[in-house]
Enzyme design. Structure first.
Site, short mmCIF file in Angstrom:
data_model
loop_
_atom_site.label_atom_id
_atom_site.label_comp_id
_atom_site.label_asym_id
_atom_site.label_seq_id
_atom_site.Cartn_x
_atom_site.Cartn_y
_atom_site.Cartn_z
N GLN A 1 -29.83 9.24 -24.19
CA GLN A 1 -28.63 8.96 -23.66
C GLN A 1 -27.87 10.01 -22.52
O GLN A 1 -28.82 10.52 -21.99
CB GLN A 1 -27.43 8.82 -24.96
CG GLN A 1 -28.16 7.41 -25.85
CD GLN A 1 -29.06 7.94 -26.82
OE1 GLN A 1 -28.92 9.00 -27.47
NE2 GLN A 1 -30.01 7.30 -27.18
N GLY B 1 -34.86 5.19 -24.37
CA GLY B 1 -36.01 4.56 -23.76
C GLY B 1 -36.61 5.48 -22.59
O GLY B 1 -35.72 5.65 -21.43
N HIS B 2 -37.44 6.20 -22.70
CA HIS B 2 -37.97 7.04 -21.31
C HIS B 2 -39.15 6.43 -21.10
O HIS B 2 -40.36 6.39 -21.47
CB HIS B 2 -38.13 8.55 -22.01
CG HIS B 2 -37.06 9.29 -22.21
ND1 HIS B 2 -37.01 10.50 -22.99
CD2 HIS B 2 -35.65 8.88 -22.32
CE1 HIS B 2 -35.68 10.89 -23.03
NE2 HIS B 2 -34.85 9.77 -22.70
N LYS C 1 -34.11 10.79 -16.85
CA LYS C 1 -34.40 12.27 -17.67
C LYS C 1 -35.75 12.49 -17.88
O LYS C 1 -36.63 13.21 -17.49
CB LYS C 1 -33.61 12.24 -18.87
CG LYS C 1 -32.07 12.29 -18.75
CD LYS C 1 -31.50 12.19 -20.07
CE LYS C 1 -31.47 11.01 -20.87
NZ LYS C 1 -31.01 10.05 -20.41
N ASP D 1 -30.09 6.78 -18.85
CA ASP D 1 -30.81 5.99 -17.96
C ASP D 1 -30.79 6.89 -16.55
O ASP D 1 -30.67 6.13 -15.62
CB ASP D 1 -30.47 4.64 -17.65
CG ASP D 1 -30.24 3.77 -18.88
OD1 ASP D 1 -31.30 4.00 -19.97
OD2 ASP D 1 -29.29 3.34 -19.30
#
Ligand code: IMP
Length: 430
Positions: free
Chosen positions: A225, A40-41, A16, A13
């Site tokens: 991650q 989750g992006h 990225k 988080d």
């Protein structure tokens, strides 16, 4: 040969997606190499916000080809759902634009059920996994019982393999966790449909990328991650089951050691963590609430995949030095600097203390972090709104001093600073 790797230096988080979005503009291929739909992006383009868990977020740049490497564990329902979401937003997803490695492993509903049963059985000692079946899918892989995407190309064998897999996991579910068994035939039928849809996308990603690199194409590897969640180098056992670190990109894409050019360490200006595990610089109270936000904005500190509020704290440069070493970082991208605006002072953890001794590095890595007290250095804060800053000179002196100190303590130059959620709210430092 230009392979650039974007890696998180903390517990995930770090932002990225933002950095990938910027770099993908110059990339020909964008690749995921580890993890699965636990990631989750969030990427915002104009009015549209995308939340991608599995498809590399760089595919929103229409000139790129997205790749999912052998190091990823693939939930086929997620990948197909994301293809639909992208198509609905006018972003073409065809076999020319997305390739999935034949050697990537599948996540099944049985893996997810096992993840849930295992977490429930851990009680107070739970790891706080995303419950996406990640650990069990990698367990199947390592125990050589996994299902690879390749299997989808021979439907009868695939059906037999899925059936045997569900029966095997059912034994664990019922005998060890007192959970109900899953219906193998239901999953066989479900996965037969996925095989039809995914077959045209299955490819030899390793040779595709190696040939592209040989032709001078640029590949951007998107780590999911972060370093401190790395199975080998993170805060074990409070880690994920893959290698998010930069060397993981080589294994997870099937590329040799000579390919990598840059390893860009994305670092949030403060520390966050979702899930259980040690966090020496964790904050509670007013400053924590302020750093976390209320959840009203997409950039507030609530999990993209699970919605859980993230734990927040001061930036830990002992751990950042570890990340610099393990990843071989060539540069840092510092995100969310604007969130620190208004704090009278800002702390940086520069060392740890235990038993009257000071440690600038951890003797045995980050697993026994809980035994250490952080030692802080205090820097002056700033009041100016940073969101309009576009050049180094636009930043207030205190913000520049904070960045320079991070460079000094980590030994890695900061090349990019994000000062707001919009695509344009970044400062590139030459
Ligand atoms: P798992 O990857 O679902 O097995 O979860 C293991 C640990 O990694 C938990 O603490 C999760 O919260 C954390 N984790 C997994 N994926 C992410 C991510 O993308 N961002 C932040 N934390 C993650």
């Amino acid at each position: 040969m230009p392979l650039d790797i974007v890696v998180g230096t903390q517990w995930g988080d770090e932002g990225k997606g933002r950095v990938v979005d910027l770099l993908a503009a110059q990339a020909d291929f964008v690749a995921r190499y580890n993890g699965g739909d636990n990631a989750g992006h969030t990427v915002t383009v104009g009015e549209q916000t995308f939340k991608l868990h599995l498809i590399p977020s760089g595919v929103i740049h229409l000139h790129t080809v997205g790749v999912i490497g052998n190091g990823v564990v693939v939930n086929p329902a997620t990948v197909l759902g994301e293809m639909e979401t992208l198509r609905a937003a006018g972003i073409a997803v065809t076999p020319n634009r997305l390739r999935l490695s034949y050697a990537a492993h599948l996540i099944t509903p049985a893996h997810r059920a096992l993840d849930q049963a295992q977490e429930a059985s851990r009680g107070q000692g739970k790891l706080g996994t995303t419950l996406r079946g990640i650990g069990p899918a990698y367990t199947s892989k390592v125990s050589r019982q996994g299902l690879r995407l390749l299997e989808m190309l021979d439907r009868q064998r695939f059906a037999d393999a899925i059936r045997a897999h569900v029966q095997e996991i059912n034994r664990y579910l019922t005998a060890l966790y007192a959970a109900g068994p899953l219906d193998p035939q239901e999953i066989v039928d479900e996965f037969d449909g996925y095989a039809t849809q995914l077959a045209p996308y299955i490819a030899d990603v390793s040779s595709l990328l190696a040939e592209a690199l040989a032709r001078g194409r640029r590949v951007l590897a998107e780590g999911a991650q972060g370093t401190l969640l790395d199975l080998d180098h993170g805060t074990y056992p409070f880690v994920t089951s893959s290698n998010p670190t930069a060397p993981g990109a080589l294994v997870g894409l099937g590329l040799g050691v000579g390919c990598a050019e840059r390893a860009i360490g994305v670092t949030k200006s403060f520390q966050t963590r979702v899930g259980s595990g040690p966090f020496p610089t964790e904050l509670a109270g007013e400053i924590a609430a302020r750093l976390r936000g209320t959840g009203a904005n997409p950039w507030d500190e609530f999990g993209t995949t699970t919605g859980r509020p993230r734990r927040v704290g001061w930036l830990d440069t002992v751990l950042l030095r570890l990340a610099a070493r393990i990843n071989g970082l060539t540069e840092l991208a510092l995100t969310k600097l604007d969130i620190l605006t208004g704090l009278p002072t800002i702390r940086l953890c520069t060392a740890y203390r235990a038993n009257d001794q000071t440690f600038s590095a951890l003797p045995f890595g980050p697993s026994d972090l809980a035994a250490y007290e952080p030692a802080y250095e205090e820097l002056p804060g700033w009041d100016q709104d940073l969101r309009a800053a576009r050049r180094w000179e636009d930043l207030p002196a205190a913000a520049r001093a904070y960045i320079l100190r991070i460079e000094e303590l980590s030994g890695v130059p900061v090349r990019l600073v994000s000062v707001g959620p919009e695509r344009t709210q970044v400062i590139e430092i030459p």
